[in-house]
Each structure stands twice: as C-alpha cells, then as structure tokens.
Design a protein around this motif. Structure first.
Motif, PDB file in Angstrom:
ATOM      1  N   MET A 145       0.821  -1.200   0.000  1.00  0.00           N
ATOM      2  CA  MET A 145       0.000   0.000   0.000  1.00  0.00           C
ATOM      3  C   MET A 145       0.860   1.257   0.000  1.00  0.00           C
ATOM      4  O   MET A 145       0.408   2.327  -0.356  1.00  0.00           O
ATOM      5  CB  MET A 145      -0.927   0.002   1.228  1.00  0.00           C
ATOM      6  CG  MET A 145      -1.936  -1.113   1.248  1.00  0.00           C
ATOM      7  SD  MET A 145      -3.097  -1.036  -0.126  1.00  0.00           S
ATOM      8  CE  MET A 145      -4.091   0.349   0.413  1.00  0.00           C
ATOM      9  N   HIS A 146       2.103   1.142   0.419  1.00  0.00           N
ATOM     10  CA  HIS A 146       2.962   2.306   0.476  1.00  0.00           C
ATOM     11  C   HIS A 146       3.861   2.437  -0.738  1.00  0.00           C
ATOM     12  O   HIS A 146       4.682   3.337  -0.808  1.00  0.00           O
ATOM     13  CB  HIS A 146       3.822   2.255   1.747  1.00  0.00           C
ATOM     14  CG  HIS A 146       3.024   2.319   3.001  1.00  0.00           C
ATOM     15  ND1 HIS A 146       2.478   3.487   3.490  1.00  0.00           N
ATOM     16  CD2 HIS A 146       2.628   1.328   3.861  1.00  0.00           C
ATOM     17  CE1 HIS A 146       1.826   3.242   4.614  1.00  0.00           C
ATOM     18  NE2 HIS A 146       1.889   1.944   4.850  1.00  0.00           N
ATOM     19  N   VAL A 147       3.730   1.537  -1.681  1.00  0.00           N
ATOM     20  CA  VAL A 147       4.563   1.619  -2.873  1.00  0.00           C
ATOM     21  C   VAL A 147       3.680   1.643  -4.116  1.00  0.00           C
ATOM     22  O   VAL A 147       4.032   1.096  -5.142  1.00  0.00           O
ATOM     23  CB  VAL A 147       5.552   0.427  -2.934  1.00  0.00           C
ATOM     24  CG1 VAL A 147       6.552   0.515  -1.832  1.00  0.00           C
ATOM     25  CG2 VAL A 147       4.811  -0.915  -2.868  1.00  0.00           C
ATOM     26  N   ARG A 148       2.517   2.288  -4.008  1.00  0.00           N
ATOM     27  CA  ARG A 148       1.658   2.386  -5.165  1.00  0.00           C
ATOM     28  C   ARG A 148       2.326   3.233  -6.237  1.00  0.00           C
ATOM     29  O   ARG A 148       3.144   4.102  -5.935  1.00  0.00           O
ATOM     30  CB  ARG A 148       0.306   2.999  -4.760  1.00  0.00           C
ATOM     31  CG  ARG A 148      -0.603   2.041  -4.044  1.00  0.00           C
ATOM     32  CD  ARG A 148      -1.994   2.629  -3.951  1.00  0.00           C
ATOM     33  NE  ARG A 148      -2.007   3.724  -2.989  1.00  0.00           N
ATOM     34  CZ  ARG A 148      -2.429   3.589  -1.743  1.00  0.00           C
ATOM     35  NH1 ARG A 148      -2.825   2.417  -1.312  1.00  0.00           N
ATOM     36  NH2 ARG A 148      -2.439   4.609  -0.938  1.00  0.00           N
ATOM     37  N   PRO A 149       1.985   3.021  -7.485  1.00  0.00           N
ATOM     38  CA  PRO A 149       2.600   3.792  -8.557  1.00  0.00           C
ATOM     39  C   PRO A 149       2.362   5.282  -8.363  1.00  0.00           C
ATOM     40  O   PRO A 149       1.312   5.690  -7.849  1.00  0.00           O
ATOM     41  CB  PRO A 149       1.884   3.272  -9.814  1.00  0.00           C
ATOM     42  CG  PRO A 149       1.331   1.949  -9.430  1.00  0.00           C
ATOM     43  CD  PRO A 149       1.035   2.033  -7.971  1.00  0.00           C
ATOM     44  N   PRO A 150       3.299   6.112  -8.744  1.00  0.00           N
ATOM     45  CA  PRO A 150       3.122   7.562  -8.596  1.00  0.00           C
ATOM     46  C   PRO A 150       2.015   8.075  -9.498  1.00  0.00           C
ATOM     47  O   PRO A 150       1.712   7.496 -10.540  1.00  0.00           O
ATOM     48  CB  PRO A 150       4.485   8.119  -9.009  1.00  0.00           C
ATOM     49  CG  PRO A 150       5.053   7.081  -9.914  1.00  0.00           C
ATOM     50  CD  PRO A 150       4.583   5.765  -9.368  1.00  0.00           C
ATOM     51  N   ARG A 151       1.399   9.167  -9.081  1.00  0.00           N
ATOM     52  CA  ARG A 151       0.369   9.778  -9.917  1.00  0.00           C
ATOM     53  C   ARG A 151       1.004  10.413 -11.154  1.00  0.00           C
ATOM     54  O   ARG A 151       2.136  10.866 -11.118  1.00  0.00           O
ATOM     55  CB  ARG A 151      -0.388  10.843  -9.129  1.00  0.00           C
ATOM     56  CG  ARG A 151      -1.088  10.316  -7.901  1.00  0.00           C
ATOM     57  CD  ARG A 151      -1.791  11.455  -7.163  1.00  0.00           C
ATOM     58  NE  ARG A 151      -2.253  10.967  -5.884  1.00  0.00           N
ATOM     59  CZ  ARG A 151      -1.512  10.955  -4.788  1.00  0.00           C
ATOM     60  NH1 ARG A 151      -0.275  11.411  -4.828  1.00  0.00           N
ATOM     61  NH2 ARG A 151      -1.996  10.485  -3.654  1.00  0.00           N
ATOM     62  N   LEU A 152       0.205  10.484 -12.186  1.00  0.00           N
ATOM     63  CA  LEU A 152       0.671  11.133 -13.405  1.00  0.00           C
ATOM     64  C   LEU A 152       0.570  12.646 -13.235  1.00  0.00           C
ATOM     65  O   LEU A 152      -0.490  13.162 -12.867  1.00  0.00           O
ATOM     66  CB  LEU A 152      -0.172  10.692 -14.598  1.00  0.00           C
ATOM     67  CG  LEU A 152      -0.088   9.219 -14.989  1.00  0.00           C
ATOM     68  CD1 LEU A 152      -1.022   8.949 -16.167  1.00  0.00           C
ATOM     69  CD2 LEU A 152       1.336   8.849 -15.348  1.00  0.00           C
ATOM     70  N   PRO A 153       1.629  13.379 -13.494  1.00  0.00           N
ATOM     71  CA  PRO A 153       1.561  14.840 -13.358  1.00  0.00           C
ATOM     72  C   PRO A 153       0.753  15.459 -14.493  1.00  0.00           C
ATOM     73  O   PRO A 153       0.795  15.001 -15.635  1.00  0.00           O
ATOM     74  CB  PRO A 153       3.032  15.260 -13.422  1.00  0.00           C
ATOM     75  CG  PRO A 153       3.702  14.178 -14.189  1.00  0.00           C
ATOM     76  CD  PRO A 153       2.980  12.906 -13.865  1.00  0.00           C
ATOM     77  N   LEU A 154      -0.003  16.488 -14.154  1.00  0.00           N
ATOM     78  CA  LEU A 154      -0.738  17.265 -15.151  1.00  0.00           C
ATOM     79  C   LEU A 154      -0.124  18.662 -15.199  1.00  0.00           C
ATOM     80  O   LEU A 154      -0.471  19.531 -14.399  1.00  0.00           O
ATOM     81  CB  LEU A 154      -2.226  17.352 -14.786  1.00  0.00           C
ATOM     82  CG  LEU A 154      -3.039  16.055 -14.891  1.00  0.00           C
ATOM     83  CD1 LEU A 154      -4.472  16.301 -14.451  1.00  0.00           C
ATOM     84  CD2 LEU A 154      -3.011  15.513 -16.308  1.00  0.00           C
ATOM     85  N   PRO A 155       0.803  18.894 -16.098  1.00  0.00           N
ATOM     86  CA  PRO A 155       1.517  20.175 -16.116  1.00  0.00           C
ATOM     87  C   PRO A 155       0.703  21.273 -16.786  1.00  0.00           C
ATOM     88  O   PRO A 155      -0.219  21.016 -17.575  1.00  0.00           O
ATOM     89  CB  PRO A 155       2.763  19.846 -16.937  1.00  0.00           C
ATOM     90  CG  PRO A 155       2.314  18.766 -17.877  1.00  0.00           C
ATOM     91  CD  PRO A 155       1.293  17.958 -17.120  1.00  0.00           C
ATOM     92  N   GLY A 156       1.057  22.510 -16.460  1.00  0.00           N
ATOM     93  CA  GLY A 156       0.521  23.669 -17.158  1.00  0.00           C
ATOM     94  C   GLY A 156      -0.980  23.785 -17.147  1.00  0.00           C
ATOM     95  O   GLY A 156      -1.654  23.650 -16.126  1.00  0.00           O
ATOM     96  N   PHE A 157      -1.523  24.013 -18.346  1.00  0.00           N
ATOM     97  CA  PHE A 157      -2.952  24.277 -18.487  1.00  0.00           C
ATOM     98  C   PHE A 157      -3.799  23.083 -18.060  1.00  0.00           C
ATOM     99  O   PHE A 157      -4.891  23.248 -17.513  1.00  0.00           O
ATOM    100  CB  PHE A 157      -3.255  24.653 -19.941  1.00  0.00           C
ATOM    101  CG  PHE A 157      -4.706  24.922 -20.193  1.00  0.00           C
ATOM    102  CD1 PHE A 157      -5.305  26.091 -19.737  1.00  0.00           C
ATOM    103  CD2 PHE A 157      -5.490  23.994 -20.873  1.00  0.00           C
ATOM    104  CE1 PHE A 157      -6.661  26.334 -19.962  1.00  0.00           C
ATOM    105  CE2 PHE A 157      -6.839  24.232 -21.096  1.00  0.00           C
ATOM    106  CZ  PHE A 157      -7.418  25.412 -20.638  1.00  0.00           C
ATOM    107  N   LYS A 158      -3.318  21.855 -18.294  1.00  0.00           N
ATOM    108  CA  LYS A 158      -4.074  20.672 -17.905  1.00  0.00           C
ATOM    109  C   LYS A 158      -4.281  20.614 -16.394  1.00  0.00           C
ATOM    110  O   LYS A 158      -5.358  20.259 -15.910  1.00  0.00           O
ATOM    111  CB  LYS A 158      -3.366  19.416 -18.392  1.00  0.00           C
ATOM    112  CG  LYS A 158      -3.389  19.219 -19.903  1.00  0.00           C
ATOM    113  CD  LYS A 158      -2.727  17.907 -20.274  1.00  0.00           C
ATOM    114  CE  LYS A 158      -2.782  17.680 -21.788  1.00  0.00           C
ATOM    115  NZ  LYS A 158      -2.134  16.399 -22.180  1.00  0.00           N
ATOM    116  N   GLY A 159      -3.228  20.961 -15.649  1.00  0.00           N
ATOM    117  CA  GLY A 159      -3.355  20.969 -14.203  1.00  0.00           C
ATOM    118  C   GLY A 159      -4.327  22.028 -13.723  1.00  0.00           C
ATOM    119  O   GLY A 159      -5.135  21.792 -12.810  1.00  0.00           O
ATOM    120  N   ILE A 160      -4.261  23.208 -14.339  1.00  0.00           N
ATOM    121  CA  ILE A 160      -5.190  24.278 -13.973  1.00  0.00           C
ATOM    122  C   ILE A 160      -6.629  23.869 -14.306  1.00  0.00           C
ATOM    123  O   ILE A 160      -7.569  24.125 -13.548  1.00  0.00           O
ATOM    124  CB  ILE A 160      -4.814  25.584 -14.706  1.00  0.00           C
ATOM    125  CG1 ILE A 160      -3.431  26.055 -14.238  1.00  0.00           C
ATOM    126  CG2 ILE A 160      -5.860  26.663 -14.456  1.00  0.00           C
ATOM    127  CD1 ILE A 160      -2.920  27.259 -14.982  1.00  0.00           C
TER     128      ILE A 160
END
Length: 565
Positions: free
Chosen positions: A293-308
C-alpha cells in the motif's frame, strides 16, 4: 442518508464467539420486537393501500401517478447521471493525477454533504432569482435592462431540481469510487499503461468495470436521498411521488390515496436495493498487503494548463454544492445578526438539540442491543432479524412518517378504547402528534447508520476477547459491559454524532408527524421558505450546516492525513 458510504466490497464478517450452554431468548425476543417496530410503518401503509375502498385509485391513475411517476423517474435519471459523472471523475482525478491543490480538494469535495437538499434548493432559488447575484451580474455584463431582453434557465424545473440534488449528493459516489481507485485503480492502471494503453482506454475499459459495484452502491444512496426529498421539490415546484404523498393526504384528505402512492415509492426503493445487490453479487477485490500500500505507482503529473483545468473542474462542484448555500445564507445572516437572539430561532435550536440527542441515545442503545444479540446467538434467525431492523434507512422519510402516523394512531385509538371500556376514562392521543413520534421515526430511519458505525468499531477488535474474559470467569453480559463497551467508545461516539446530525437535518418525516407549534431548525427554515421569505430562515440554515460539518470533518480527516493518496 449516512455520511459514511456503503462498503464497496463484501466485508469479512466479525466472528462473535458463540456462548454455549446458555439460553439467550431475551436477546432474540428483543431483536424480534425491534424488527417488528421497524416493519410496522411499511406494513401499515400496505394494509391501508390494499384494504381501502379503492375510490381514490382511478383518480390517482389518471391525474396523479402518470405525471408524478414520470417526473420522479426523470429526476432520478438526471441525478444519477450527474452524480456518476462528477463523483467518478473527481475520484479518479484526485487518485490518479497530480495537479495544484489536489490534496486540499480531495477532502473539500466532501463538504457538500453538510448541506441538506432542501437548504441547497432555497439557496439556489435565491442565487438564480432575477434579482439574485447571478442574473444581476449577467445583466450588468451584457447591458440588459429587463428579463424580456434575454433568456435565462429556470431553476424551478425538473432539471433545476436535478442540479440542486446532484450538487450536494455527488460525494456519495465520490467516496465509494475513491476507495476502489485507491485500492485497485492505480496499480491496474499502471500495468495497463506499461502495455501501451492510453489513459482514456484504461479508464473506460479497466477502471470503470472494476469500480462498478462501488459506483452502484453510491448511486443507490444518491437515488434514495433524491426519493426522500420533499423540501427541495416542493420549493422548486417539481411534483414528484414524495410531494404527491404529502399533498394527497393534506390537500385532498385522502389517507388511502397517500398510502397507495407511498406503495409505488416502496416498489422503487425495492428495485433500487435489488439493483445495488445485483451489481455487487460477484464483487471480489484483491487486498494489497500493507507493504504494498505504500509503494503504489506515482500519480501522473498534469503540467501547465491541464493541471489548472483539473483544479478548476474540481473547484466547480465544491462551489456549487457548498459555496452557493454558504454565500447566500451568509449574506442574509450578515444583515440579520439580531436573529441569533430571536426566541423562535432559539426555541427551534433547543428543540432540535433535544430531539436529536434523545434519538442519538435511543438509536445507539438499540444498535448495541442488536449487535449483542448477534454476539450471543449466531443463529440465521437472529441474523435475519438484525438485517430487517436495519432497513429503515432505505425508507424515504415521507413513507416512514405516513406509515408511523397511521400505526401510532391505531395504537392510540386501541389504548383509548380499552381505557374507556374497562376504566371509564379516556387516554387521548399518547403518541400521535407528539415529539415522541418524531423520535421514533428518526430512530427507525437512522438505526442502520448507528448499527453500521458500531459494527465497524467491533470488527476492529480481536474476536477472542470474549473467550479471554470467559476464561477469567466473566459471564457474557459482564464481558460486554466491562470489556467491549469501553473499547467501543470511539465507535459509539461516532455513531451518536452521525445520528444526531442526520436528525437535526431531517425534514420529510418531521413535517408529517410534528405536533402543533412544534418547530425544529429544519421546519423553521421550511416555514419561512414556504412563505417566500427564505432570508428569515438564514440563521437556522447556517446552524444546520454548521452542525452537519462536524461529521463531514470526521469523515475528511483520513483524507487530510493520507499523504500517500
């Protein structure tokens, strides 16, 4: 409806050590009496609906049921689609992706649960009004001078009611879907991506099928909440089955007709529960080990406009379900601070606290008795009785209120008749039209909530505690009082808080059962809204929201502490 979502996977049943060599007839009898009390309102409605003269049925079939049933089904469909899209989409965004304010929004998405549907309807009605902030801003921007110069959607419609209910109930779906995505989604999605699957394909082909039982469980809660509502649909002018029950009884004076409409609602409730059980019939999940449970895959980053864009997409439902009511009522209260000392508001507050406190105590005590009966007797008979005693939460408040009103009136009339015959005096109405009837209704309706909360705490205790106590010479009851109860204090407190808050918010059964002059915070707001002066109930509305935030914060604390999710 509970603030804690229905479990998304079959839980391992807590194994109570069966006490051999002792008879526990009192526990079984107590479970039977509680189950019969819960089923009595339903049985009464069915009896009245089927044993009447049938004079009201042709009128209902021709003028009432077609419109009311169609409107109800349309409302349920719109709310189901809206909550599914917002709840599932929000859950996957906060679980699978990294973007600005993600951690803050992951728990803020629960805040709309603090707003009852009827308060949301009053707030939206004021917010969308011609002189409200939304249309006033719209006219100022585009230079319109009157309503004839532009078209604006009417909130007092079926779609408007769907918007209101969706805005405050989508967290049910969000919470249930989020749990599944946390347990399974990111691992499965990561494997699929390594095989070249695109995010959209992963979501629709893998994650949605995995989360389907959880989504259906959340939607069942949402639709039962929608079916239960009466304040919102009445204020917005949407004639649903719930409103038809109320108006048929009060306006037409036909208890038989109201009971027949309520029977149709019971069929819908049964279909909802059946669909929820069918969707979860083959539900199986792999439980990851604690280290995994502590080594789940990292989240995908949403950079720039997608994150906003992701941040804005999650802020919008929070503003709609929690921000709009807080803004509308807060603005009214800022100009009416003197109402905090209004005797009517103070009396309504004290009445709400008193009724909610008595209900919370009674409900928790009954829940403990039911669980103790299961602990003492593991027979299928006892298990079935406990399950029957927990169906009250599936009953809309209007059905429960009407059924209880009829059954209590029958009991009071029977007692009064016996007193006149054998004692020469009249007892009058002992339960009908009293505060006790409201306590009974809320206890029946929220018993499942208390039982679920206490059971959750019990399942965390080692199952051999009773055996250890027995080896030290304790009886079964002594073991329960001296060992189990102290360990269950946190769960008992949680159950009491949840029942207390839901009782403070309760409206549909209260307006049917309350005695003359009886006013709670909910009915105080309802009365002012019915007179067209929502602003005069703003203080009571804010008090309800402030009270309801307490369990929402309790529910959100794990989300705020969860650094890894």
């Amino acid at each position: 409806m509970p603030l804690q979502p229905a479990p998304t996977a079959p839980l391992r049943e807590h194994r109570f050590p069966r006490v051999r060599g002792e008879r526990h007839g009192a526990a079984r009898l107590g479970s039977l009496m509680i189950a019969l009390a819960v089923l009595l309102p339903v049985a009464t409605i069915l009896f009245v609906a089927l044993s009447g003269t049938g004079e009201a049925w042709p009128h209902l079939l021709r003028y009432v049921l077609p419109q009311s049933l169609g409107t109800t089904l349309a409302l349920l469909g719109l709310v189901a689609m809206g909550t599914a899209v917002i709840g599932v989409g929000s859950a996957w965004l906060v679980v699978g992706y990294e973007f600005p304010l993600r951690r803050l929004l992951s728990w803020a998405l629960v805040l709309p649960l603090a707003v009852p549907t009827y308060l949301a309807a009053y707030a939206f009605g004021e917010f969308f009004h011609y002189v409200g902030p939304l249309q006033s801003t719209f006219r100022a921007i585009f230079g319109f001078e009157s309503a004839r110069d532009y078209w604006f959607p009417d909130i007092r419609s079926t779609w408007g009611a769907a918007l209101v209910v969706t805005s405050v109930t989508f967290p049910y779906v969000y919470l249930t879907a989020r749990v599944v995505f946390l347990m399974q989604g990111r691992n499965i999605a990561d494997v699929a991506r390594t095989l070249g699957a695109r995010p959209a394909r992963v979501f629709f082909r893998i994650l949605l099928p995995v989360a389907r039982p959880a989504i259906v469980a959340g939607l069942a809660l949402v639709m039962m909440e929608t079916l239960n509502d009466i304040g919102a649909v009445e204020y917005l002018g949407v004639r649903t089955l719930t409103l038809s029950v109320y108006s048929t009884w009060l306006n037409r004076g036909s208890l038989e007709g109201a009971a027949q409409i309520a029977s149709v609602m019971l069929v819908i409730v049964f279909l909802l529960l059946t669909a929820e059980q069918w969707a979860r019939r083959k539900q199986r999940f792999h439980s990851a080990r604690g280290t995994q449970m502590h080594v789940r895959p990292p989240r995908l980053p949403l950079p720039g406009f997608k994150g906003i864009l992701a941040t804005g997409a999650l802020i919008l439902p929070i503003l709609s379900g929690f921000g709009v009511p807080l803004f509308v009522f807060g603005r009214y209260v800022s100009k009416r601070l003197y109402q905090f000392a209004d005797p009517q508001v103070l009396q309504a507050f004290l009445t709400s606290v008193t009724v909610a406190s008595v209900t919370a105590i009674a409900t928790v005590v009954i829940a403990l008795l039911l669980l103790n009966a299961m602990r003492l007797s593991r027979s299928p008979y006892t298990m079935a009785l406990v399950r029957l005693a927990s169906i009250g939460y599936a009953l809309p408040g209007t059905i429960l209120g009407l059924g209880l009103l009829l059954s209590l009136a029958a009991i009071d009339n029977t007692v009064d008749s016996a007193a006149r015959t054998y004692g020469g005096f009249s007892t009058g109405l002992l339960l009908t039209g009293t505060a006790a009837s409201i306590v009974i209704a809320c206890t029946i309706r929220f018993l499942a909530l208390a039982e679920s909360a206490v059971r959750s705490g019990l399942e965390k205790l080692p199952p051999n505690l009773d055996q250890a106590a027995r080896s030290l010479g304790k009886t079964a009851n002594q073991s329960a009082m001296s060992i189990l109860l102290p360990l269950l204090k946190p769960a008992i407190l949680t159950a009491a808080i949840l029942v207390f808050v839901d009782t403070v918010k309760e409206l549909s059964a209260t307006i049917l059962l309350r005695p003359f002059g009886f006013r709670t915070l909910a009915t105080h707001v309802y009365e002012n809204a019915s007179r067209g002066v929502v602003e005069d109930g703003a203080v009571a509305a804010l008090l309800i929201i402030a009270t309801a935030i307490v369990p929402v914060i309790l529910l959100s604390r794990p989300l705020m502490r969860d650094h890894n999710t």
